[in-house]
Design an enzyme around this catalytic site. Structure first.
Site, PDB file in Angstrom:
ATOM      1  N   CYS A  54       0.920  -1.169   0.123  1.00 25.00           N
ATOM      2  CA  CYS A  54      -0.064   0.066  -0.171  1.00 25.00           C
ATOM      3  C   CYS A  54       0.681   1.370   0.023  1.00 25.00           C
ATOM      4  CB  CYS A  54      -0.905  -0.034   1.269  1.00 25.00           C
ATOM      5  SG  CYS A  54      -2.233  -1.168   1.367  1.00 25.00           S
ATOM      6  N   CYS A  84      -3.106   4.824   2.239  1.00 25.13           N
ATOM      7  CA  CYS A  84      -4.396   3.976   2.133  1.00 25.13           C
ATOM      8  C   CYS A  84      -5.388   4.007   2.924  1.00 25.13           C
ATOM      9  CB  CYS A  84      -3.639   2.487   2.109  1.00 25.13           C
ATOM     10  SG  CYS A  84      -5.095   1.356   1.555  1.00 25.13           S
ATOM     11  N   ARG A 105       1.410  -7.944  -3.598  1.00 28.56           N
ATOM     12  CA  ARG A 105       0.657  -7.531  -4.647  1.00 28.56           C
ATOM     13  C   ARG A 105       0.284  -5.798  -4.416  1.00 28.56           C
ATOM     14  NH1 ARG A 105      -2.501 -11.318  -3.236  1.00 28.56           N
ATOM     15  NH2 ARG A 105      -4.194 -10.299  -2.910  1.00 28.56           N
ATOM     16  N   CYS A 158      -2.158  -2.948  -3.899  1.00 28.53           N
ATOM     17  CA  CYS A 158      -3.468  -2.880  -3.294  1.00 28.53           C
ATOM     18  C   CYS A 158      -4.195  -2.276  -4.246  1.00 28.53           C
ATOM     19  CB  CYS A 158      -3.390  -1.916  -2.090  1.00 28.53           C
ATOM     20  SG  CYS A 158      -5.010  -1.389  -1.457  1.00 28.53           S
ATOM     21  N   CYS A 189      -5.651   1.580  -2.599  1.00 31.44           N
ATOM     22  CA  CYS A 189      -4.938   3.016  -2.820  1.00 31.44           C
ATOM     23  C   CYS A 189      -4.284   2.977  -3.798  1.00 31.44           C
ATOM     24  CB  CYS A 189      -4.045   2.904  -1.342  1.00 31.44           C
ATOM     25  SG  CYS A 189      -2.587   1.740  -1.359  1.00 31.44           S
ATOM     26  N   ASP A 233      22.380  35.912 -12.348  1.00 32.77           N
ATOM     27  CA  ASP A 233      21.260  36.382 -13.090  1.00 32.77           C
ATOM     28  C   ASP A 233      20.804  37.733 -12.132  1.00 32.77           C
ATOM     29  OD1 ASP A 233      18.326  35.453 -14.451  1.00 32.77           O
ATOM     30  OD2 ASP A 233      18.031  36.368 -12.350  1.00 32.77           O
TER      31      ASP A 233
HETATM   32 ZN   LIG Z   1      -3.799   0.115   0.183  1.00 28.92          ZN
END
Ligand SMILES: [Zn+2]
Length: 509
Positions: free
Chosen positions: A34, A38, A63, A65, A68, A439
């Site tokens: 996440c 999240c 994996r 999420c 989120c 400058d």
């Molecule tokens: Zn999440």
């Protein structure tokens, strides 16, 4: 890897958007990773693992999420500070992916061995270069599935999977769902017309959108760029195709809304990455502000206007040309002159919204008769020389690995000096420490006499001097509006140490 567990933990529990993308959270049990923001119920500390990048979390078996959407986070800060090589590698991966040659070629371009590069990646990002590139590809595919109505076959190609079979397999493996199932989950409300794409690009707040537009508006090239009603819009040309995009602030979340109209979806990855760089979306404000706050002049302004970013550019050649055009004249004068250049030599473009031209290509400007638009001979020759160098491949603004070597080559062109080079480094190469110390506006804002004095003062702002420059121009601009005289009392201060640069009175352009 240098993650502070306590900082991560606090950021996670408070869902602090300022840390979005600076680390990712793997949740043991659910097996997902996440963002710090999240909205899902907060897991127990003993069940969470912290990773410096999404790729590292993926490598550890988590994996992304689906709530989120880690693919929507601002991502790893563009400039890591700890390793130049890794920062540059990330930039190169962003520009071209790992498609042409893989890690070996990437390492070769960076001038290091592939094993060393791998070690550096593992140390700073917690994942190998291949894993980083693959995660990027996967995230982009997910973004296309969620946010566009492109057919899956097109997404497979646009996100670099090569073929639909590999794309389907890749998505299934990671999400345990088919691309079509994922698209159903996203529940797109409005279908977009063909060739039009709407994306949300997140940033870590604060982001001073008004300051960004205030810088871009007076410099917008007539016909090519338009700033109006809180929106920036411009024409683009890529691989022989033309289109445009427009960018505005999302008022409901920390993100910019980008609408792209372009005929070839395969270029979307490149366009999005370029827009992210142009609007400095991966900047890590909390790191930048620490250094700037140490100077009392900057501290007050940083407090008043937090989140000012360094505007990048769409195209390095265009930016450099514009910088040369602006030498010795006001921003307003330079904008008008660039408008003339565009209407005389640019390619006509027919979209509504006051966009009428594409910026002239190097091939066209290489032999252009620039006297016809009222440009002084020497400056016209500088532009032609730059155009020829770019046309002949002697100067390439893409894939720059060694900024110093690049800038030295640029300065070999008569009429391009230190100021122009630093300005190009700041906006085209995205070097956070670039600083055009000669400058006039910067000197006046600090009430200093010489670029040497300013450079000494700026030592404490490293490695974020480009951000300091934005604040100083901001200070100078406001003092001009108020009619104050904050300049030095010496009438003819030696403003330029570098005589080859005819950029004496330029302020930010
Ligand atoms: Zn999440």
């Amino acid at each position: 890897m240098n993650l502070d567990w306590q900082v991560c933990s606090r950021a996670r529990l408070s869902r602090d958007a300022r840390f979005d993308g600076k680390f990712f959270i793997g949740v043991v049990g659910s097996g997902v990773y996440c963002r710090s923001i999240c909205p899902a119920p907060t897991a127990k500390e003993k069940n969470v693992r912290y990773y410096p990048t999404a790729a590292a979390a993926a490598e550890a078996g988590f994996r992304p999420c689906l709530r989120c959407r880690p693919e929507s986070s601002p991502g790893t800060p563009a400039w890591l500070g700890t390793s130049n090589t890794v920062s540059r590698a990330l930039r190169l991966i962003g520009e071209s992916g790992l498609e042409d040659g893989g890690v070996e070629v990437l390492a070769e371009r960076l001038g290091v061995g592939s094993r060393h590069l791998r070690r550096l990646f593992l140390k700073h990002l917690g994942a190998t270069p291949i894993a980083v590139a693959q995660t990027r590809r996967l995230h982009f595919a997910k973004k296309l599935i969620d946010e566009t109505s492109l057919p899956m076959s097109q997404i497979a190609l646009a996100s670099g999977f090569g073929c639909v079979r590999r794309f389907n397999a890749g998505i299934r493996k990671v999400y345990h769902r088919t691309p079509t199932q994922i698209r159903h989950l996203a529940r797109q409300k409005d279908m977009q017309p063909g060739n039009q794409y709407l994306f949300r690009l997140h940033f870590r707040p604060p982001y001073h959108w008004h300051g960004m537009l205030a810088f871009l508006a007076p410099r917008a090239t007539p016909g090519v760029e338009v700033v109006e009603d809180g929106t920036y819009r411009r024409t683009i040309s890529l691989n022989g195709r033309d289109g445009y995009f427009e960018v505005s602030l999302d008022l409901t979340r920390p993100a910019l809304i980008v609408r792209i109209e372009f005929g070839d979806p395969h270029s979307l990855f490149f366009i999005i990455e370029r827009v992210r760089a142009m609007f400095d979306l991966t900047a890590d404000w909390s790191a930048i502000v620490q250094n700037l706050r140490t100077d009392q002049v900057l501290a007050t302004r940083v407090e008043a206007d937090p989140g000012l970013r360094v505007p990048g550019c769409w195209n390095g050649f265009e930016l450099a040309t514009r910088a040369i055009l602006g030498q010795q004249i006001t921003v307003k004068g330079a904008t008008a002159l660039t408008g003339k250049l565009v209407s005389s030599f640019g390619k006509p473009f027919s979209a509504a919204n006051r966009l009428t031209h594409l910026f002239p290509a190097p091939e066209v400007l290489a032999d252009a008769n620039l006297a016809s638009i009222g440009m002084p001979g020497a400056r016209a020759e500088t532009i032609r020389a730059l155009a020829r160098a770019v046309r002949d491949g002697k100067i390439k603004f893409e894939g720059v690995v060694d900024s110093d070597a690049f800038l030295n080559r640029l300065c070999e062109i008569p009429g391009i000096g230190k100021w122009t080079a630093q300005y190009v480094a700041m906006r085209a190469l995205r070097e956070p420490d670039a600083f055009p110390s000669s400058d006039l506006g910067l000197l006046r804002a600090m009430s200093l006499e010489s670029s040497r004095e300013l450079e000494n003062r700026a030592e404490g702002w490293r490695p974020w001097r480009a951000y300091a420059a934005m604040y100083l121009w901001n200070i100078f601009g406001e003092s001009k509006v108020r009619g104050e005289k904050i300049s030095s009392n010496r009438k003819t201060a030696p403003l330029q140490q570098d005589a080859s640069d005819r950029s004496l009175a330029m302020v930010g352009d």
